[in-house]
Write a protein that holds these residues in place. Structure first.
Motif, PDB file in Angstrom:
ATOM      1  N   MET A  76       0.836  -1.209   0.000  1.00  0.00           N
ATOM      2  CA  MET A  76       0.000   0.000   0.000  1.00  0.00           C
ATOM      3  C   MET A  76       0.865   1.251   0.000  1.00  0.00           C
ATOM      4  SD  MET A  76      -3.161  -0.992   2.550  1.00  0.00           S
ATOM      5  CE  MET A  76      -3.901   0.600   2.245  1.00  0.00           C
ATOM      6  N   ALA A  77       1.962   1.202   0.781  1.00  0.00           N
ATOM      7  CA  ALA A  77       2.861   2.358   0.829  1.00  0.00           C
ATOM      8  C   ALA A  77       3.478   2.619  -0.542  1.00  0.00           C
ATOM      9  CB  ALA A  77       3.953   2.129   1.865  1.00  0.00           C
ATOM     10  N   GLU A  78       3.889   1.488  -1.212  1.00  0.00           N
ATOM     11  CA  GLU A  78       4.451   1.647  -2.552  1.00  0.00           C
ATOM     12  C   GLU A  78       3.410   2.205  -3.511  1.00  0.00           C
ATOM     13  OE1 GLU A  78       5.903  -2.132  -3.647  1.00  0.00           O
ATOM     14  OE2 GLU A  78       7.670  -2.070  -2.306  1.00  0.00           O
ATOM     15  N   HIS A  79       2.152   1.742  -3.358  1.00  0.00           N
ATOM     16  CA  HIS A  79       1.079   2.233  -4.219  1.00  0.00           C
ATOM     17  C   HIS A  79       0.831   3.725  -3.984  1.00  0.00           C
ATOM     18  CE1 HIS A  79      -2.543   2.137  -6.619  1.00  0.00           C
ATOM     19  NE2 HIS A  79      -3.242   2.639  -5.590  1.00  0.00           N
ATOM     20  N   VAL A  80       0.830   4.113  -2.711  1.00  0.00           N
ATOM     21  CA  VAL A  80       0.645   5.535  -2.377  1.00  0.00           C
ATOM     22  C   VAL A  80       1.782   6.371  -2.937  1.00  0.00           C
ATOM     23  CG1 VAL A  80       0.572   7.191  -0.488  1.00  0.00           C
ATOM     24  CG2 VAL A  80      -0.766   5.086  -0.357  1.00  0.00           C
ATOM     25  N   ASP A  81       3.033   5.849  -2.791  1.00  0.00           N
ATOM     26  CA  ASP A  81       4.192   6.572  -3.344  1.00  0.00           C
ATOM     27  C   ASP A  81       4.071   6.727  -4.856  1.00  0.00           C
ATOM     28  OD1 ASP A  81       5.258   6.844  -0.858  1.00  0.00           O
ATOM     29  OD2 ASP A  81       6.664   5.148  -1.042  1.00  0.00           O
ATOM     30  N   ALA A  82       3.625   5.640  -5.507  1.00  0.00           N
ATOM     31  CA  ALA A  82       3.478   5.690  -6.958  1.00  0.00           C
ATOM     32  C   ALA A  82       2.424   6.713  -7.354  1.00  0.00           C
ATOM     33  CB  ALA A  82       3.097   4.312  -7.510  1.00  0.00           C
ATOM     34  N   GLN A  83       1.307   6.739  -6.605  1.00  0.00           N
ATOM     35  CA  GLN A  83       0.278   7.734  -6.890  1.00  0.00           C
ATOM     36  C   GLN A  83       0.802   9.151  -6.686  1.00  0.00           C
ATOM     37  OE1 GLN A  83      -3.044   6.569  -4.406  1.00  0.00           O
ATOM     38  NE2 GLN A  83      -4.147   5.793  -6.208  1.00  0.00           N
ATOM     39  N   ALA A  84       1.548   9.344  -5.606  1.00  0.00           N
ATOM     40  CA  ALA A  84       2.109  10.669  -5.322  1.00  0.00           C
ATOM     41  C   ALA A  84       3.075  11.102  -6.423  1.00  0.00           C
ATOM     42  CB  ALA A  84       2.817  10.658  -3.970  1.00  0.00           C
ATOM     43  N   GLU A  85       3.907  10.140  -6.869  1.00  0.00           N
ATOM     44  CA  GLU A  85       4.863  10.444  -7.938  1.00  0.00           C
ATOM     45  C   GLU A  85       4.129  10.783  -9.223  1.00  0.00           C
ATOM     46  OE1 GLU A  85       8.343  11.221  -9.826  1.00  0.00           O
ATOM     47  OE2 GLU A  85       7.982  10.884  -7.693  1.00  0.00           O
ATOM     48  N   SER A  86       3.053  10.015  -9.504  1.00  0.00           N
ATOM     49  CA  SER A  86       2.262  10.283 -10.699  1.00  0.00           C
ATOM     50  C   SER A  86       1.620  11.662 -10.625  1.00  0.00           C
ATOM     51  CB  SER A  86       1.180   9.212 -10.861  1.00  0.00           C
ATOM     52  OG  SER A  86       0.357   9.487 -11.975  1.00  0.00           O
TER      53      SER A  86
ATOM     54  N   ARG B  71       2.738  14.199  -8.848  1.00  0.00           N
ATOM     55  CA  ARG B  71       3.799  15.206  -8.995  1.00  0.00           C
ATOM     56  C   ARG B  71       4.185  15.373 -10.466  1.00  0.00           C
ATOM     57  NH1 ARG B  71       5.790  12.870  -4.178  1.00  0.00           N
ATOM     58  NH2 ARG B  71       7.168  11.488  -5.359  1.00  0.00           N
ATOM     59  N   SER B  72       4.289  14.234 -11.169  1.00  0.00           N
ATOM     60  CA  SER B  72       4.638  14.284 -12.585  1.00  0.00           C
ATOM     61  C   SER B  72       3.574  15.035 -13.375  1.00  0.00           C
ATOM     62  CB  SER B  72       4.797  12.861 -13.134  1.00  0.00           C
ATOM     63  OG  SER B  72       5.090  12.896 -14.530  1.00  0.00           O
ATOM     64  N   ALA B  73       2.285  14.733 -13.072  1.00  0.00           N
ATOM     65  CA  ALA B  73       1.194  15.427 -13.757  1.00  0.00           C
ATOM     66  C   ALA B  73       1.217  16.912 -13.458  1.00  0.00           C
ATOM     67  CB  ALA B  73      -0.152  14.819 -13.348  1.00  0.00           C
ATOM     68  N   ALA B  74       1.507  17.244 -12.186  1.00  0.00           N
ATOM     69  CA  ALA B  74       1.584  18.659 -11.809  1.00  0.00           C
ATOM     70  C   ALA B  74       2.723  19.360 -12.530  1.00  0.00           C
ATOM     71  CB  ALA B  74       1.750  18.789 -10.298  1.00  0.00           C
ATOM     72  N   ASP B  75       3.860  18.653 -12.629  1.00  0.00           N
ATOM     73  CA  ASP B  75       5.010  19.235 -13.344  1.00  0.00           C
ATOM     74  C   ASP B  75       4.677  19.450 -14.824  1.00  0.00           C
ATOM     75  OD1 ASP B  75       6.445  19.214 -11.020  1.00  0.00           O
ATOM     76  OD2 ASP B  75       7.544  17.351 -11.462  1.00  0.00           O
ATOM     77  N   GLU B  76       4.007  18.455 -15.420  1.00  0.00           N
ATOM     78  CA  GLU B  76       3.632  18.587 -16.824  1.00  0.00           C
ATOM     79  C   GLU B  76       2.653  19.735 -17.033  1.00  0.00           C
ATOM     80  OE1 GLU B  76       2.114  14.867 -18.105  1.00  0.00           O
ATOM     81  OE2 GLU B  76       4.056  13.834 -18.041  1.00  0.00           O
TER      82      GLU B  76
END
Length: 267
Positions: free
Chosen positions: A67-77, A79-84
């Motif tokens: 779940m932590a990895e999934h949350v991290d992946a969502q957060a990274e996604s 952040r990436s979307a926000a950066d884009e």
């Protein structure tokens, strides 16, 4: 003497009690941060083989990691979307600024072009007005052969009403300034003649022409050819008779030398 044990004393804990104790111990150690080093020995100390139902905590830890990895992946996604999105907004803003700058350059170039065009048109108009307001000699490179008011029996009035300018037959005769043709044809003693009403309201006459190139009502400009010199009418030889008048009719003559000098031409 026989000894008997009291009921409930020195009994081995039941399996359920032992498993509960192990789980409780593991939970306590996990809270203390040492579950990794203690969990395995604690389970190994059990005298029974480990069963699937004894690994609930391990499964909980694994699920938590997933779940932590999934949350991290969502957060990274995210952040990436926000950066884009930020990059896209920046690019759009930059494009808008460039478009505004390009429009400003276009408008400036257009304004300068219009100013230059207007300046050229004004200069052309000024030049044309100057040209049209300019007076020229009726015959290039000629000279006065008979003066104004000269006395002679050749003229019905007894004196010369204009000036004669030296010219061979066929020499180009020009309008001295801008005006409108009011007479073009036979003029009796003047032979073939042209009379022009000038822009300032005065009149000029050109007599003894061999041919006429204009017609009544036609507008002429300074230096425009109106005919060719000749020897028609009452003459002793080819020349141009030139008069300046206050009216189109005979007898309204004024000094043509002074008239032309007043318009910047010395004959």
């Amino acid at each position: 003497m026989a000894f008997t044990r009291a009921t409930g004393k020195h009994r081995r804990p039941s399996r359920a009690a032992r498993v509960s104790a192990n789980v409780a111990g593991i939970a306590t150690l996990t809270a203390a941060g040492v579950v990794a080093g203690v969990a395995a020995p604690a389970f190994a100390a059990s005298d029974d083989a480990q069963r699937p139902e004894d690994t609930g905590l391990t499964q909980a830890v694994v699920i938590g990691d997933v779940m932590a990895e999934h949350v991290d992946a969502q957060a990274e996604s995210q952040r990436s979307a926000a950066d884009e999105a930020a990059a896209r907004l920046q690019a759009e803003e930059s494009a808008k600024q460039k478009a505004v700058q390009a429009k400003q350059r276009y408008e400036e170039a257009k304004r300068k072009a219009e100013e230059e065009r207007a300046a050229k048109e004004k200069a052309a108009r000024d030049e044309e007005r100057k040209r049209l307001g300019t007076f020229v000699s009726p015959i290039d490179g000629s000279y006065v052969s008979t003066a104004y008011k000269a006395s002679s029996g050749l003229w019905s009035s007894g004196s010369h009403t204009g000036i004669d300018m030296h010219a061979e037959t066929g020499t180009s005769v020009h309008a001295v300034g801008m005006g409108t043709i009011v007479e073009a044809g036979w003029g009796g003693a003047y032979g073939n003649n042209v009379v022009i009403q000038m822009a300032d309201g005065t009149y000029t006459q050109y007599g003894h022409l061999s041919s006429i190139d204009v017609s009544v009502g036609q507008s002429v400009t300074p230096g425009q050819q109106i005919g060719l010199s000749g020897a028609t009418g009452n003459v002793t030889g080819p020349h141009l008779h030139f008069e300046a008048r206050t009216a189109p009719t005979y007898g309204s003559d004024i000094d043509p030398i002074a008239y032309m000098a007043a318009h910047g031409v010395n004959l």
